[in-house]
Design a protein around this motif. Structure first.
Motif, PDB file in Angstrom:
ATOM      1  N   LYS B  10      -9.125   1.563   3.860  1.00  0.00           N
ATOM      2  CA  LYS B  10      -9.606   2.928   3.739  1.00  0.00           C
ATOM      3  C   LYS B  10      -9.152   3.739   4.945  1.00  0.00           C
ATOM      4  O   LYS B  10      -8.855   4.918   4.845  1.00  0.00           O
ATOM      5  CB  LYS B  10     -11.132   2.932   3.679  1.00  0.00           C
ATOM      6  N   ARG B  11      -9.084   3.103   6.100  1.00  0.00           N
ATOM      7  CA  ARG B  11      -8.727   3.824   7.298  1.00  0.00           C
ATOM      8  C   ARG B  11      -7.214   3.911   7.487  1.00  0.00           C
ATOM      9  O   ARG B  11      -6.718   4.899   7.996  1.00  0.00           O
ATOM     10  CB  ARG B  11      -9.361   3.149   8.515  1.00  0.00           C
ATOM     11  N   ILE B  13      -3.461   4.642   7.448  1.00  0.00           N
ATOM     12  CA  ILE B  13      -2.700   5.765   6.898  1.00  0.00           C
ATOM     13  C   ILE B  13      -1.208   5.473   6.863  1.00  0.00           C
ATOM     14  O   ILE B  13      -0.419   6.355   6.570  1.00  0.00           O
ATOM     15  CB  ILE B  13      -2.930   7.054   7.719  1.00  0.00           C
ATOM     16  N   CYS B  15       0.987   4.669   9.334  1.00  0.00           N
ATOM     17  CA  CYS B  15       1.756   5.324  10.383  1.00  0.00           C
ATOM     18  C   CYS B  15       2.770   4.390  11.014  1.00  0.00           C
ATOM     19  O   CYS B  15       3.554   4.805  11.861  1.00  0.00           O
ATOM     20  CB  CYS B  15       0.831   5.863  11.470  1.00  0.00           C
ATOM     21  N   TYR B  16       2.742   3.106  10.638  1.00  0.00           N
ATOM     22  CA  TYR B  16       3.663   2.100  11.173  1.00  0.00           C
ATOM     23  C   TYR B  16       3.421   1.801  12.646  1.00  0.00           C
ATOM     24  O   TYR B  16       4.250   1.169  13.291  1.00  0.00           O
ATOM     25  CB  TYR B  16       5.128   2.527  10.979  1.00  0.00           C
ATOM     26  N   GLY B  17       2.277   2.221  13.163  1.00  0.00           N
ATOM     27  CA  GLY B  17       1.987   1.925  14.567  1.00  0.00           C
ATOM     28  C   GLY B  17       1.914   0.427  14.807  1.00  0.00           C
ATOM     29  O   GLY B  17       2.445  -0.082  15.797  1.00  0.00           O
ATOM     30  N   ASN B 156      -3.357  -1.233  19.158  1.00  0.00           N
ATOM     31  CA  ASN B 156      -2.660   0.028  19.039  1.00  0.00           C
ATOM     32  C   ASN B 156      -3.066   0.896  17.859  1.00  0.00           C
ATOM     33  O   ASN B 156      -2.806   2.089  17.866  1.00  0.00           O
ATOM     34  CB  ASN B 156      -1.148  -0.225  18.953  1.00  0.00           C
ATOM     35  N   PRO B 158      -4.009   3.570  15.584  1.00  0.00           N
ATOM     36  CA  PRO B 158      -4.671   4.838  15.906  1.00  0.00           C
ATOM     37  C   PRO B 158      -5.859   5.161  15.009  1.00  0.00           C
ATOM     38  O   PRO B 158      -6.722   5.944  15.413  1.00  0.00           O
ATOM     39  CB  PRO B 158      -3.566   5.885  15.692  1.00  0.00           C
ATOM     40  N   THR B 159      -5.917   4.586  13.819  1.00  0.00           N
ATOM     41  CA  THR B 159      -7.085   4.868  12.982  1.00  0.00           C
ATOM     42  C   THR B 159      -8.154   3.804  13.151  1.00  0.00           C
ATOM     43  O   THR B 159      -9.167   3.835  12.478  1.00  0.00           O
ATOM     44  CB  THR B 159      -6.715   4.933  11.487  1.00  0.00           C
ATOM     45  N   ILE B 160      -7.919   2.882  14.049  1.00  0.00           N
ATOM     46  CA  ILE B 160      -8.844   1.779  14.300  1.00  0.00           C
ATOM     47  C   ILE B 160      -9.153   1.080  12.982  1.00  0.00           C
ATOM     48  O   ILE B 160     -10.310   0.810  12.637  1.00  0.00           O
ATOM     49  CB  ILE B 160     -10.118   2.274  15.008  1.00  0.00           C
TER      50      ILE B 160
ATOM     51  N   CYS C  58       1.168   6.197  17.765  1.00  0.00           N
ATOM     52  CA  CYS C  58       1.762   6.037  16.439  1.00  0.00           C
ATOM     53  C   CYS C  58       3.049   5.223  16.574  1.00  0.00           C
ATOM     54  O   CYS C  58       3.445   4.857  17.680  1.00  0.00           O
ATOM     55  CB  CYS C  58       2.050   7.389  15.812  1.00  0.00           C
ATOM     56  N   GLY C 191      -4.299  14.529  11.262  1.00  0.00           N
ATOM     57  CA  GLY C 191      -4.981  13.248  11.297  1.00  0.00           C
ATOM     58  C   GLY C 191      -4.321  12.190  10.437  1.00  0.00           C
ATOM     59  O   GLY C 191      -4.777  11.058  10.384  1.00  0.00           O
ATOM     60  N   HIS C 192      -3.231  12.546   9.793  1.00  0.00           N
ATOM     61  CA  HIS C 192      -2.555  11.572   8.944  1.00  0.00           C
ATOM     62  C   HIS C 192      -1.065  11.554   9.173  1.00  0.00           C
ATOM     63  O   HIS C 192      -0.320  10.963   8.407  1.00  0.00           O
ATOM     64  CB  HIS C 192      -2.845  11.871   7.470  1.00  0.00           C
ATOM     65  N   SER C 193      -0.643  12.242  10.220  1.00  0.00           N
ATOM     66  CA  SER C 193       0.786  12.292  10.512  1.00  0.00           C
ATOM     67  C   SER C 193       0.955  12.702  11.960  1.00  0.00           C
ATOM     68  O   SER C 193       0.015  12.649  12.734  1.00  0.00           O
ATOM     69  CB  SER C 193       1.474  13.257   9.558  1.00  0.00           C
ATOM     70  N   CYS C 199      -2.523  11.268  17.541  1.00  0.00           N
ATOM     71  CA  CYS C 199      -3.147   9.944  17.581  1.00  0.00           C
ATOM     72  C   CYS C 199      -4.657  10.036  17.686  1.00  0.00           C
ATOM     73  O   CYS C 199      -5.375   9.262  17.052  1.00  0.00           O
ATOM     74  CB  CYS C 199      -2.556   9.105  18.699  1.00  0.00           C
ATOM     75  N   MET C 202      -5.949  10.903  14.304  1.00  0.00           N
ATOM     76  CA  MET C 202      -5.905   9.809  13.330  1.00  0.00           C
ATOM     77  C   MET C 202      -7.214   9.033  13.373  1.00  0.00           C
ATOM     78  O   MET C 202      -7.793   8.687  12.341  1.00  0.00           O
ATOM     79  CB  MET C 202      -4.739   8.885  13.623  1.00  0.00           C
ATOM     80  N   GLY C 203      -7.665   8.739  14.580  1.00  0.00           N
ATOM     81  CA  GLY C 203      -8.925   8.009  14.707  1.00  0.00           C
ATOM     82  C   GLY C 203     -10.086   8.827  14.186  1.00  0.00           C
ATOM     83  O   GLY C 203     -10.950   8.337  13.454  1.00  0.00           O
ATOM     84  N   ALA C 206     -10.029   9.105  10.392  1.00  0.00           N
ATOM     85  CA  ALA C 206     -10.431   7.849   9.753  1.00  0.00           C
ATOM     86  C   ALA C 206     -11.948   7.692   9.830  1.00  0.00           C
ATOM     87  O   ALA C 206     -12.597   7.271   8.858  1.00  0.00           O
ATOM     88  CB  ALA C 206      -9.732   6.674  10.413  1.00  0.00           C
ATOM     89  N   ASP C 207     -12.524   8.023  10.980  1.00  0.00           N
ATOM     90  CA  ASP C 207     -13.981   7.970  11.112  1.00  0.00           C
ATOM     91  C   ASP C 207     -14.629   8.897  10.083  1.00  0.00           C
ATOM     92  O   ASP C 207     -15.617   8.533   9.444  1.00  0.00           O
ATOM     93  CB  ASP C 207     -14.412   8.421  12.512  1.00  0.00           C
TER      94      ASP C 207
END
Lengths: 309, 201, 867
Positions: B10-11, B13, B15-17, B156, B158-160, C58, C191-193, C199, C202-203, C206-207
């Motif tokens: 769900k989190r 996205i 981003c390939y991080g 790393n 970013p969306t945890i 990212c 938040g998605h790119s 960065c 993005m977090g 997602a939260d």
């Protein structure tokens, strides 16, 4: 573009596919593995029939082919200088067991054969060493006949190879290859007796029939398994990347030609025809193994839990 | 103690991080990504969703690669459950690559580098330290983990979206997430017992 | 059989350092820790201490190593030996020394400055935020107003930043991820790119999604934000205004839901407007009047309590019939019926109504919440837009219509609503510096507290006969201008008697041949320059027109004291901490590479305007005594950075302190983040000031033969179709558009082999997205090579990706790929060069904010051979 460049480009294209073909076994240096599998299978079968028919050249052929097969395997390995380490996991790994089998076979045959072929040798054909050799070779032969199919079924990443028929099929290959090797040997060195040749041909026809049936069952099993990767592999074999090897190599060269020859329609069964039957049959076996290996396609990754496709 | 990872779809996205942080951490050669992100499309226009699926070695409880390896190069650490490769034992037979149903193993053939002109100083330092003609794969950044850090991909993200922890501890975050959010593994029907769980997108 | 063995010959590690700095793979400038072992950077990670990125990066950020160590990096200055300039002309580069280079450049600049300094055009890339102040200061000191950011403003900024500035006092807007419950993204992927505070966002995003924030994404393409959306609303390319206006109409006129008190207090909704569509003003003070319902009379707005201001009604003031602006707005919105919106955008009328109802209901008008002990308005809805929505000819109204949704329900810069990126700061507590607040002009409308050059979004400057090559002093709503390179630029300059022509360009890292529009137009413009100097990391397509190339230091080799300042640009919005990171060199320069900031200072010394440059730095950096630069002293850039840091944070916190700590932080206050109730300024829901501007521009332009379509200057928004919407050439049935890719930045990152490889593995990055049904209907297959042709005959080639996730009429191109330069061998030949389809002239430019019209009506035909 350099060699490594082409390989890299292809890897990138492969990674983009839904169904990624396996290339490590069967392409590039992987070709040596198929050759090795093929030679070793034929070798074990040749030894078996050599024992059954009491035909010494068959044993020699078996030993030589096994040696060649061993070298082919070494050529395939990334680190051949470490080959002996493959003995460490005989308890769990089929490849290790195959290594054990080949080692036993080669050492055993090397102990058993020389006294039979050469006049003066440190130990005689009936000596304890020779008997030990015979036992080792026999044990090795059994392992070699049995193990190969299991290596494939252990490959969970390639659903096409996961059929329970695979081990039986590869055993049948060993028999077919062995019979073919003996046919060639007999054609080259002279038939021990008409009866032997006829029995051998009958065995060859019988084993060939078994191989056809098992192979067809396996294909059908893959198609109805519900596994997309297995179905894709079948498609590759019958209508895709590998089709030319399957139709041309396995069916035409390996089945059609020898069957026509064996029927006697084209020419009477001479030594040359015998040799031809054996050679074409062997070539067909090679291409069957080659096509099967090359048709292997990895199980795709799907996150949807327990989704049936 | 059994290290495991939970990836929240769900989190994520896409981003390939993770994919690139792993590559940077280990200096993997061209084409090799221990951690990858697969993109899959679901649905039909206009009800469509793009799914990003990060995959990596699952460090299975019953690893087919360990079973298939003839030399024991592929092995599972008793103390933490990480499936690792002892590169000195690997003969490069690649049976493990056929055995792994998640295609997460790579064969490192000859010396490779990204630029036609040759190895960069970074590649000398990192990529150059890998053995050749053996198989390589993710090892949950074992060295980092033993030093008290998180694996590079987890640290790393970013969306945890990635969590790392002890699956044997019922109170750990990973155990809690799996229980509360219905964590699932890939291809559970194969019985490999992965240690990487996914939370539904 | 390769018997290569592992490195047993590696010497023991001598040096192992983690250096705090900032990334520069995109303008997000997230904070990094660079791991350097024995002089080699072996890893780049985020800096967990920093608010910018919060310790994460990212895919681009972690890949910076391979850009740095790319052997194709320029290492020494070069001069062209072939005088002919062209897309296919080999410049015949010859290596020269810095002295030779600077001697020649200095000579050129000295002569030019004596002649007419305005003939210098200074160009920079938006990617490297660190070059903004040095190049702006240089341009200011040199005496030229001609500054550009390549494709930067013309593709994204002129609309998005202008309106974000006008309505939210910030460079960009984002939902308050922490508290928002319902967000609508119009052509945006915050938040998605990549991009602003990417960065960190993005977090946060997602939260928010995990917390249950509903995310509606309006976009022709289902990727990035749309891929994670609760609801993806596909629409016809370039019609965002239609949907937004339809929703505004439903809210105000069908549902009757709007935040009256907010409109009364914080907007010009109650200002009386007359039949001339302008404010009714007090005869002496000229203050705009409102109708005081208590006293039943018209009084200046600043003398009436907000709650007493009428929002509706017909009144007579001084004999003039007038009514509050809100009434005009309300009546005006009536024509944007859901059926009308459906016809234009393709979004069903039922959906328009539903989205409006959901938005208006969840706005919870009138509610409040307590954050950190402060009671604040609570409006947990946000409508945001960015590059996609405004990248069209109707750029201003597109973006304005979207943010109007917020202002109608009071969800602007309050808890849960649409936030600007840090529009106010009370400053660093110990020194009081770095403090800025929006304030108001005499009409009560908001002036930003912090901005980034050109002119403020409001109030717009008065148009005049242009003296700037970009004509921005005529088109004063615009920022970055296409007229520096457009095919009709000469015509324009002649029309307006611009008394000079560009002769010299200094470029920092921009690849304008690719990043503005079709290559031929820009190539023709650049060929006319007498002398072009360029600071670059690599040879680019633009290098073919450059006279002297200077090898730049990259971010791992550079110093910059203000990586994330102004805070309106790349510091995350919302609660948290203020954070001021710096960039410091992690590695030494290679070969003859030098930092551009140092080179500019030396040039100023050589040409003899150092005193002006010092003064410019003082102004740009707001340096106060004792840190102010004095006279013409030859300060090094290090000294200047040190001065700036001490100036802002105290004498103990100069460059050395920052090099050790990497950054400084202090807590944000709710009054800073949710500043709207605390700042006495209003925003326009009625763009009254556009009309006089438009009239003035027309008065200047039309006698000179340039017709100004004044429908773009109306005070109320409308849907004005792009050229593509009006094209009915048979066979041209797709709307081509490009979109940002998370793994690439402008034309910069395709040379990075890790990013290139990742893009090659991605299904969309190097492909042209087409709706699967439409593709199949036309006989196209996935992966097929095609030619895409614009209605003006421009063509690009690429491979199709058939997807369910795109509007049937849309044709989506990722990023700005399709390099052809040999100087970037990894990038060469990858992806599709969308911009080559774009025309660059007045007809394809917004007549109000001079944004480029970025959508194109195209025809797709199969191509025979591989791309």
């Amino acid at each position: 573009m350099t060699d490594i460049g082409m390989k890299y480009e292809r890897l990138i294209q492969d990674l983009r596919q839904d169904f990624r073909p396996q290339r490590e076994w069967g392409e590039g240096r992987g070709l040596f593995l198929v050759i090795g599998h093929f030679l070793v299978g034929v070798a074990a079968g040749a030894w078996l029939f050599g024992l059954l028919f009491g035909y010494l050249p068959g044993l020699v052929v078996g030993f030589l082919l096994a040696g060649a097969g061993g070298i082919a395997h070494l050529a395939f390995l990334g680190r051949p200088e470490r080959f002996w380490k493959m003995a460490r996991r005989i308890k769990t790994a089929w490849v290790a067991r195959g290594f054990l089998g080949l080692t036993l076979f080669l050492v055993g045959a090397a102990l058993y054969l020389p006294p039979l072929l050469l006049g003066s040798w440190p130990w005689g054909p009936a000596s304890a060493i020779a008997w030990l050799g015979w036992l080792m070779a026999a044990a090795g032969m059994v392992v070699l006949i049995v193990y190969m199919g299991f290596v494939y079924t252990a490959s969970k990443g390639i659903p096409f190879w996961n059929s329970p028929l695979h081990p039986v099929l590869y055993m049948a290959y060993a028999f077919r290859g062995g019979a073919a090797a003996l046919l060639v040997a007999m054609a080259a060195l002279g038939i021990p007796s008409q009866d032997t040749a006829e029995r051998l041909i009958t065995i060859w026809i019988g084993v060939t029939t078994v191989v056809i049936v098992l192979f067809a069952l396996e294909i059908q099993g893959a198609l109805t398994s519900g596994n997309v990767a297995a179905r894709r592999s079948v498609r590759e074999m019958l209508a895709g990347r590998v089709a030319v090897y399957f139709y041309g190599g396995t069916l035409v060269l390996g089945l059609l030609v020898p069957l026509v020859l064996v029927s006697g329609q084209l020419a009477p069964l001479s030594l040359a025809v015998l040799a031809a039957i054996g050679l074409f049959s062997a070539v067909g076996d090679f291409f069957m193994k080659y096509a099967t290996i090359r048709a292997g396609v990895y199980l795709p990754l799907d996150p949807r839990p327990l989704r049936r496709r | 103690m059994r290290w495991g990872m939970v990836i929240d779809l769900k989190r994520c996205i896409g981003c390939y991080g993770c994919q690139l942080a792993c590559k940077a951490e280990h200096g993997t050669p061209p084409g090799v990504y221990y951690a990858r992100v697969l993109k899959q499309e679901e649905g039909h226009y206009p009800t469509v969703r793009q799914l990003s699926l990060p995959v990596l070695c699952n460090h299975c409880e019953d690893p087919p690669c360990v079973e298939a390896c003839p030399t024991g190069a592929s092995f599972k650490w008793e103390e933490d459950g990480i499936v690792d490769i002892d590169h000195d034992l690997c003969v490069g037979c690649r049976s493990c690559m056929m055995a792994c149903p998640y295609t997460n193993r790579y064969f490192n053939d000859q010396r490779q580098h990204y630029f036609a002109q040759g190895m960069t100083p970074y590649e000398e330092a990192r990529t150059g330290s890998h053995q050749h003609n053996v198989v390589m794969k993710c090892n949950f950044c074992r060295d980092r983990v033993r030093a008290g850090k998180l694996p590079a991909c987890v640290a790393n993200c970013p969306t945890i979206a990635r969590t790392f922890g002890d699956l044997d501890d019922p109170l750990s975050e990973v155990s809690a997430l799996i229980k509360e959010r219905g964590g699932f593994t890939l291809h559970p029907e194969l019985g490999t017992g992965p240690s990487v769980y996914y939370l539904p997108p | 059989m390769n018997l290569y063995s592992p490195r047993s010959d590696m010497p023991p590690i001598q040096e192992d350092a983690w250096v705090p700095s900032t990334c520069s793979l995109c303008y997000g400038t997230c904070s990094i820790l660079a791991h350097r072992v024995d002089g080699v950077v072996v890893k780049i990670e985020g800096n967990p201490d920093s608010e910018v990125g919060k310790g994460r990066l990212c895919g681009k950020g972690v890949s910076g190593i391979m850009t740095h160590y790319d052997p194709n990096r320029l290492r020494y200055p070069m001069r062209r030996t072939n005088p002919k300039k062209g897309l296919n002309e080999d410049p015949g580069w010859k290596r020269i020394s810095w002295d030779e280079a600077l001697d020649e450049i200095g000579e050129v600049l000295r002569k030019l400055r004596a002649d007419d300094p305005r003939k210098l055009v200074v160009q920079r890339t938006t990617t490297v935020t660190a070059c903004r102040v040095p190049f702006h200061a240089f341009a200011t000191a040199f005496g030229t107003p001609n500054f550009s950011v390549s494709g930067g403003g013309q593709h994204c900024g002129n609309g998005a930043h202008l309106i974000s500035g006008m309505m939210h006092a910030s460079w960009s807007v984002v939902p308050d991820f922490e508290y928002c419950n319902y967000s609508i993204f119009f052509g945006a992927s915050k938040g998605h790119s990549a991009g602003h505070a990417s960065c960190s966002n993005m977090g946060k995003a997602a939260d928010a999604r995990a917390r249950g924030m509903k995310m509606v994404v309006v976009d022709p393409l289902c990727n990035f934000a749309a891929a994670k959306a609760t609801e993806w609303v596909p629409l016809r390319v370039g019609t965002d205004a239609a949907l937004a206006l339809g929703m505004c109409n439903v809210m105000v006129n069908e549902l009757g839901i709007y935040d009256g008190p907010y409109l009364q207090a914080k907007t010009n909704a109650p200002y009386l407007v007359g039949p001339d569509k302008l404010y009714v003003r007090h005869p002496e003070s000229k203050t705009p009047l409102v109708w005081d319902t208590r006293t039943n009379g018209a009084r200046p707005f600043n003398e009436v309590p907000a709650a007493d201001m009428a929002l509706e009604g017909e009144f007579t003031v001084g004999g003039i019939s007038c009514h509050p602006a809100f009434q005009s707005l309300r009546e005006h919105l009536r024509k944007f019926t859901p059926d009308w919106a459906e016809k234009i955008s393709g979004v069903s009328a039922a959906t328009v109504r539903r989205l409006a109802k959901e938005f208006a209901t969840e706005a919870r008008i009138g509610s409040t919440i307590v954050v950190d002990g402060v009671a604040l308005p609570y409006r947990p809805v946000a409508a945001i837009a960015f590059r996609g929505a405004q990248g069209h000819k109707n750029s201003v109204y597109n973006f304005f219509s979207v943010t109007l949704l917020n202002h109608l329900v009071g969800a602007a810069d309050v808890v849960g609503g649409c936030l600007g990126f840090n529009p106010t700061s009370h400053g660093y507590p110990e020194t009081g510096m770095v403090r800025y607040l929006p304030n108001a002009d005499p009409d009560g409308l908001m002036i930003v507290g912090s901005w980034m050059g050109y002119h403020y979004p409001y109030p717009p400057a008065q148009p005049r006969l242009p003296q700037n090559l970009g004509l921005q002093d005529l088109f004063t709503i615009g920022m970055t201008s296409p007229f520096l390179d457009s095919t009709d630029r000469e015509e324009m300059w002649e029309k307006f008697d611009v008394p000079y022509r560009p002769e010299v360009m200094i470029n920092c890292g921009a690849n304008l041949v690719m990043s503005i529009a079709n290559k031929d137009a820009v190539a023709a413009s650049l060929s006319k320059y007498k002398f072009i100097v360029s600071f670059d990391l690599f040879l680019t397509e633009t290098s073919n027109f450059v006279d002297i190339i200077l090898p730049d230091c990259d971010y791992l080799q550079s110093l910059d004291a203000r990586s994330n300042y102004p805070f309106i640009f790349s510091l995350p919005a919302g609660m948290g901490e203020w954070c001021w990171p710096i960039r410091q060199p992690v590695l030494p320069p290679e070969g003859d590479q030098r930092q551009f900031a140092d080179v500019l200072l030396e040039l100023a010394d050589r040409v003899g305007f150092r005193a002006d440059l010092n003064a410019a730095y003082n102004a740009w950096l707001d340096l106060r005594p004792p840190y102010r630069l004095v006279g013409d002293e030859s300060y090094s850039y290090e000294r200047i950075c040190d001065a700036e840091l001490k100036n802002n944070f105290g004498t103990e916190r100069g460059l050395e302190w920052f090099k050790e700590h990497g950054l400084i932080k202090w807590k944000k206050k709710p009054e800073e983040v949710y500043w709207r109730p605390f700042v006495d300024a209003r925003v326009p829901v009625y763009l009254e000031f556009l009309k006089p501007i438009g009239d003035k521009i027309a008065a200047i332009a039309e006698p000179r033969g340039l017709k100004i379509p004044l429908e773009y200057y109306e005070p109320l928004p409308d849907f004005l179709p792009c050229r593509s919407h009006c094209c009915d050439k048979p066979g041209f049935d797709f709307y081509g558009f490009y979109y940002r890719d998370v793994v690439h930045t402008n034309s910069f990152t395709m040379e990075n082999p890790w990013l290139d490889e990742t893009a090659r593995l991605d299904p969309f990055s190097y492909a042209i997205a087409m709706n699967r049904s439409e593709g199949v209907k036309r006989g196209f297959a996935d992966g097929q090579a095609v030619w895409v042709e614009s209605e003006t005959g421009r063509k690009v080639k690429g491979r199709l990706k058939l997807t369910e996730g795109i509007h049937p009429e849309g044709l989506g191109f990722a990023a700005m790929c399709g390099h052809w330069t040999d100087g970037q061998p990894v990038a060469k030949g990858k992806g599709v060069f969308y911009n080559d389809l774009l025309e660059l002239d007045w007809e394809h430019t917004s007549p109000i904010n001079i944004n480029l019209d970025l959508c194109v009506k195209v025809r797709v035909v199969p191509a025979e051979s591989a791309s």
